[in-house]
Design a protein around this motif. Structure first.
Motif, short mmCIF file in Angstrom:
data_model
loop_
_atom_site.label_atom_id
_atom_site.label_comp_id
_atom_site.label_asym_id
_atom_site.label_seq_id
_atom_site.Cartn_x
_atom_site.Cartn_y
_atom_site.Cartn_z
N ASN A 29 131.64 -11.08 -44.00
CA ASN A 29 132.56 -10.07 -44.36
C ASN A 29 134.02 -10.20 -44.67
O ASN A 29 134.36 -11.28 -44.26
N ARG A 45 133.85 -4.95 -44.39
CA ARG A 45 132.80 -4.72 -45.59
C ARG A 45 132.25 -6.00 -45.96
O ARG A 45 132.80 -6.92 -45.66
N TRP A 106 130.58 -0.51 -45.82
CA TRP A 106 131.77 -0.74 -44.85
C TRP A 106 131.68 0.17 -43.59
O TRP A 106 131.08 1.07 -43.51
#
Length: 144
Positions: A29, A45, A106
């Protein structure tokens, strides 16, 4: 990044004005730490291609620990699936930070301070084995 933040603001108007106060990048991420009208939040995200690297790494850990032979497996969820799973954990009494908003790739959730797990492990925090056992039991709850 500004275009992405505009997209998040449009999808999560309850956040109001946001200001980036920090960021981080992991194997899976990209993370932004934001100040918003609802307080400090985390926007996370997926990194492109991160799923393969993390699935391989975690799969290797499960094998090395002997957990794979007991049915442990890697499950990488989409952001909507993860949001649903977090809500399920909360319904089962697990202390989680429920998402404030999410999109296809996200999640935004409240920032929770404290000591990161890697630092607790490094200094051998008392009660850590119990907390880890509780976390592993919590992870066993499957989506219905």
């Amino acid at each position: 990044m500004e275009t992405f933040l505009q997209h998040v603001r449009a999808a999560a108007p309850q956040l109001g004005a946001v200001r980036v106060r920090g960021n981080g990048v992991g194997n899976l991420n990209e993370t932004l730490f934001l100040d918003s009208d609802v307080g400090a939040v985390v926007l996370r995200r997926r990194r492109p291609g991160g799923e393969q690297a993390v699935a391989g790494y975690i799969g290797g850990v499960l094998e090395a620990c002997g957990l794979a032979r007991h049915g442990a497996r890697v499950v990488l969820r989409t952001a909507p699936q993860e949001a649903a799973h977090i809500r399920l954990l909360a319904r089962h009494g697990v202390a989680v930070s429920p998402p404030l908003a999410h999109g296809e790739d996200w999640l935004v959730y409240p920032y929770v301070g404290g000591t990161p797990l890697d630092r607790l492990v490094a200094r051998g925090a008392p009660g850590l084995p119990t907390a880890t056992a509780h976390a592993l039991r919590s992870l066993a709850i499957q989506l219905e």
